[in-house]
Scaffold this active site. Structure first.
Site, PDB file in Angstrom:
ATOM      1  N   CYS A   1       8.790  85.045  50.641  1.00  0.00           N
ATOM      2  CA  CYS A   1      10.029  84.470  50.078  1.00  0.00           C
ATOM      3  C   CYS A   1      10.405  85.088  48.739  1.00  0.00           C
ATOM      4  CB  CYS A   1       9.893  82.966  49.920  1.00  0.00           C
ATOM      5  SG  CYS A   1       9.531  82.156  51.472  1.00  0.00           S
TER       6      CYS A   1
ATOM      7  N   HIS B   1      14.839  79.709  45.271  1.00  0.00           N
ATOM      8  CA  HIS B   1      14.476  79.748  46.690  1.00  0.00           C
ATOM      9  C   HIS B   1      14.740  78.367  47.293  1.00  0.00           C
ATOM     10  CE1 HIS B   1      12.585  80.901  50.310  1.00  0.00           C
ATOM     11  NE2 HIS B   1      11.598  80.048  50.206  1.00  0.00           N
TER      12      HIS B   1
ATOM     13  N   ASN C   1      15.345  77.519  55.086  1.00  0.00           N
ATOM     14  CA  ASN C   1      14.540  78.529  54.400  1.00  0.00           C
ATOM     15  C   ASN C   1      14.543  79.813  55.235  1.00  0.00           C
ATOM     16  OD1 ASN C   1      12.521  80.107  53.306  1.00  0.00           O
ATOM     17  ND2 ASN C   1      10.939  78.524  53.361  1.00  0.00           N
TER      18      ASN C   1
END
Ligand code: ACO
Length: 325
Positions: A112, A252, A282
């Site tokens: 990520c 994020h 996500n």
């Protein structure tokens, strides 16, 4: 001279998968998913789409936004944990399909945090003058490594891609500082165990569902909040700025509760924090890249604004990037 982001782009696959759709797949509810994560829907790519396909679409939009020709790109970095295949690099596949010639191209895996690691890497090459124009793409097809029988993970993930074009330009705008960090001790909390050289693919690994993303969510959650908080602060320290200087924080998007806890710990009003988790979920490395492009296109970033990107993901890796727009 500063290394500036001169164009951004993103691409989300057409298919929308809602929480209601997921209720038919696993023992979950729209109410649980919204209240525990903030996610309402996510995009899912088609069987025919791979990471390179999404990445190319985002890249074309970023190139158009920057008004830069493909021929001018001499550095291409692709952040992904869902490459088209182990090798060649997805960057090589995208290079050919986009028609980029005479460029250094490679993939970067920081999960990520991949977009932030890639921006920082591009910045070094541009700052030293080794390359002139960089294209950074973050692209993920997490649906392909999602266990659709595991309610702990399948409700959290989505597909998408984002991209940015970078150049060194006169003036004090551009990337002011990056902070990158990692701790491999936590590797077991979030990984895909099968298919690598440790556990090569066999009939047994498929049967045991080892080719899917596994996460110990609650432990990950508890480490993500302090490390993201630290990352924001370290990024600002790197360029002598304060929380109050930030016009927009782009974190994020793993869980709205993580984002809210981060905002609270930093004492930054939630209005200054970009959120699109409700629609995108996500998308690992692509998350911050997509959010940056959406914020840019929505006019939420003005010239001269200080923005900060921050992410946390498998590895664990984490980091931030402070930019004067
Ligand atoms: N629907 C209904 N119930 C569920 C679901 C679901 N989809 N998923 C889990 N539950 C249940 C659990 O089984 C558990 O039940 P139990 O108490 O009977 O055992 C209960 O809900 C609570 O589970 P927890 O895991 O403790 O829930 P938590 O509040 O921690 O939320 C979540 C889980 C959303 C995964 C959260 O921990 C999280 O967001 N983690 C961090 C994610 C992250 O930051 N990842 C890093 C980046 S990802 C990357 O790099 C690809």
């Amino acid at each position: 001279m500063g290394v500036r982001i001169i164009g951004t782009g993103s691409y989300l696959p057409e298919k929308v998968l809602t929480n209601k759709d997921l209720e038919k797949l696993v023992d979950t509810s729209d109410e649980w998913i919204v209240s525990r994560t903030g996610i309402k829907e996510r995009r899912i790519c088609s069987d025919k789409e791979a990471a390179s396909d999404l990445g190319i679409k985002a890249a074309r939009r970023a190139l158009a936004d920057a008004n830069v020709r493909v021929e001018d790109i001499d550095l291409l970095i692709v952040a992904t944990i869902t490459p088209d295949m182990f090798f060649p690099a997805t960057a090589c596949i995208i290079q050919t399909k986009l028609g980029i010639k005479n460029a250094a191209v490679f993939d970067l895996n920081a999960a990520c945090t991949g977009f932030i690691y890639s921006l920082s890497t591009a910045q070094q090459f541009l700052q030293t003058g080794t390359y002139k124009t960089a294209l950074v793409i973050a692209t993920e097809t997490l649906s392909k490594i999602t266990d659709w029988e595991d309610r702990n993970t399948c409700v959290l993930l989505g597909d998408g891609a984002g991209a940015a074009v970078l150049r060194k330009q006169k003036g004090d705008s551009g990337i002011l500082s990056c902070y990158l960090d990692a701790n491999g001790q936590y590797g077991d909390l979030l990984n895909m165990p099968g298919g690598g050289s440790r556990i090569p693919a066999t009939v047994a690994t498929v049967k045991n569902r080892l080719h899917y993303l596994k996460m110990r969510g609650n432990e990950t959650f508890r480490i993500a909040i302090p490390e993201m908080t630290k990352s924001v602060k370290r990024g600002l320290e790197g360029c002598g700025l304060n929380i109050e200087d930030i016009a927009l924080l782009i974190p994020h998007q793993a869980n709205i509760r993580i984002i809210k806890a981060l905002a609270k710990r930093l004492s930054i009003p939630i209005e200054k924090v970009f959120v699109n988790i409700d629609k995108c979920a996500n998308t690992s490395a692509a998350t911050v890249a997509i959010a940056l492009d959406e914020a840019n296109r929505q006019g939420r970033i003005k010239e001269g604004d200080i923005i900060e990107l921050v992410a946390f993901g498998a590895g664990f890796t984490w980091g931030s990037c402070v930019i004067k727009w």
